[in-house]
Design an enzyme around this catalytic site. Structure first.
Site, PDB file in Angstrom:
ATOM      1  N   HIS A 155     -13.570   5.736 -13.738  1.00  0.00           N
ATOM      2  CA  HIS A 155     -14.860   5.767 -13.043  1.00  0.00           C
ATOM      3  C   HIS A 155     -16.019   6.065 -13.985  1.00  0.00           C
ATOM      4  CE1 HIS A 155     -13.473   5.631  -8.777  1.00  0.00           C
ATOM      5  NE2 HIS A 155     -12.334   5.880  -9.392  1.00  0.00           N
ATOM      6  N   ASP A 363     -23.814   6.771 -17.457  1.00  0.00           N
ATOM      7  CA  ASP A 363     -23.127   6.913 -16.169  1.00  0.00           C
ATOM      8  C   ASP A 363     -22.172   5.740 -16.000  1.00  0.00           C
ATOM      9  OD1 ASP A 363     -22.620   8.051 -13.660  1.00  0.00           O
ATOM     10  OD2 ASP A 363     -24.751   8.342 -13.254  1.00  0.00           O
TER      11      ASP A 363
END
Ligand code: ADQ
Length: 476
Positions: A155, A363
């Site tokens: 992720h 991110d």
């Protein structure tokens, strides 16, 4: 249909776990309505003699959770996962605190997970392992004799080998990804970085684009950008913008424009730089003073780690300093709030905001960016200011993309967003909404699983399933 077994560090059992977090939200939605098993840590730290593994049945799903002892929690979770892998995978070598003891705790907990799963698995289960806490799990299951299809999804970002090779023992850890049949990453950039690691560090034989041969199997890499439940979130925003909470916030603005940021308190989110940029904006664009309110919603996370405690102070001091310097008796420039809100409250607040301010330094994806887009009123949408270093930037090219390390440029982008004409706002929003509708959470999950279960025939997997070609490349 084969049973799906999802494995992740934490298991979010509905109604018991209300923690904010992208992974929890994503996996829970994916498993909804699909028979399966979700295995992971219960969240409980127990004394050695009290450690148990227990099963909770809910509908057609089983949740199996196991406890950790304090040394596991400190070494595996706080230590190796959050103080070594998290910073390094977010390109922050300077923040990594490596210790051999933490690495051995990480191995021990992965072995504990493998032992527990060994008793639960059936030969035709499809296994999907999530995130950096569990990189060695497939290898440990293979060592226990399991030949199942096993996929892994990361992720968070996967940095270039030039950064990753600074991780002590990377040559033990990272090659274990080759025990998976499929390794999914958020973006093409991340996938390319892993491919380079496989080629340069593991010297794997390349069998096609992002396909590698090991002694035991073919391992494939692919980019699967995670999405949100776009339509549901959009509906939620339409409803909750009329809720008492959102109405009271809007009233309190007294006609000022709202700019919103929503992030866990984490250095990867670039909150200090974001405050600086907002300060620059107030300094350089005095006409906007008293006409805009910046709401930053930031629940604390990982407070036991020193770095995070220091950050809590830095950010709240910055907000206080800016409010002191620019605030007026009837206007506070920044409202800084350290608590979690319900999804519905967030959805309504996003819709009420003229600007979504999403500027992480790095991110994996960033679901807040996608939630902000989904929540907008298509007739009168707000503008997303998005860091080019969020995975979401690869898809959300119609946002205003910014370099979060350049406060002057971010300040200019805020002014641009606030004064953007309706027509441009609409056309940017239409393009962004299209992207997050085509590639929503369901699409992400289904396509990862389709790729994982693909028999390797020459027909592309999306054609086998009668689907339109995917947005992302790598496996087609
Ligand atoms: P996170 O780092 O947790 O996830 P993100 O993708 O932004 O980051 O997801 C955060 C989620 O938590 C969002 O759904 C958001 O609405 C929710 N949230 C944040 N603050 C909240 C608050 N105050 N109250 C309630 N909810 C809040 C990791 C990776 C990301 C990746 C996701 C999914 O770091 O890059 O996008 O996994 O893969």
């Amino acid at each position: 249909m084969a049973r799906l077994v999802v494995v992740s560090n934490r298991v979010a059992i509905p109604s018991r776990d209300n923690q904010a977090g992208g992974l929890a939200v994503a996996v829970r939605s994916l498993l909804k309505g699909r028979g399966g098993l979700w295995f992971g840590w219960s969240g409980t730290v127990a004394a050695q003699d009290d450690v148990t593994t227990r099963t909770i049945h809910q509908g057609d799903m089983s949740y199996v959770v196991t406890d950790l002892v304090d040394a596991d929690y400190q070494e595996y979770y706080n230590g190796f996962a959050n103080q070594v892998l998290w910073p390094i995978l977010h390109y922050r070598l300077d923040l990594a605190e490596f210790s051999r003891r933490d690495l051995s705790g990480y191995r021990r907990v992965n072995a504990h997970f493998a032992n527990e799963l060994h008793n639960l698995l059936q030969p035709d289960d499809i296994i999907w392992v999530h995130d950096y806490h569990l990189i060695p799990l497939a290898k440990m299951l293979r060592d226990r004799g399991h030949r199942n299809r096993i996929g892994f999804f990361l992720h968070i970002p996967f940095p270039p080998p030039e950064i990753l090779t600074a991780l002590p023992n990377h040559e033990w850890l990272i090659p274990q990804l080759t025990a998976y049949d499929l390794v999914g990453l958020q973006t093409d950039n991340d996938a390319g970085n892993l491919a380079r690691y496989f080629e340069n560090e593991c010297r794997l034989e390349k069998r096609g684009h992002l396909v590698y041969q090991t002694a035991e199997r073919m391992v494939r890499i692919g980019a699967f950008p995670i999405g949100i439940e776009t339509q549901e979130f959009s509906r939620l925003a339409r409803r909750s913008v009329r809720s008492p909470l959102v109405r009271s916030v809007v009233e309190s603005l007294a006609g000022r424009a709202l700019m919103i940021g929503v992030d866990r308190l984490d250095y990867s989110k670039g909150l200090a730089q974001r405050m600086d940029a907002f300060e620059r904006f107030l300094a350089v664009y005095p006409d906007w003073r008293s006409k805009v309110t910046y709401l930053q919603i930031t629940p604390k996370s990982r407070s036991e780690i020193l770095e995070y405690a220091g950050m809590e102070r830095t950010i709240s001091e910055a907000a206080g300093r800016i409010n002191g310097a620019y605030g007026e008796v009837a206007w506070t420039p920044i409202r800084y709030v350290n608590r979690a809100y319900s999804r519905s409250a967030l959805a309504g607040l996003y819709r009420a905001a003229r600007v979504g301010f999403v500027t992480p330094l790095r991110d994996g994806m960033n679901l807040v960016a996608k939630e902000y887009i989904a929540a907008q009123d298509a007739e009168d949408p707000g503008v997303l200011v998005l860091s080019r270093f969020a995975g979401a930037a690869a898809e959300c090219t119609a946002a205003i993309l910014v370099n979060p390390y350049d406060p002057e440029a971010v300040a200019t982008s805020i002014a641009h967003a606030l004064s953007m004409p309706l027509e441009e706002r609409r056309s940017r929003h239409t393009a962004l909404f299209q992207v997050i509708s085509d590639n929503d959470l369901n699409w992400w999950g289904e396509h990862f699983l389709a790729a994982l279960t693909n028999d390797g025939s020459s027909t592309p997997w999306h054609e086998q399933l009668g689907l339109t070609p995917p947005l992302f490349t790598g496996l087609a």
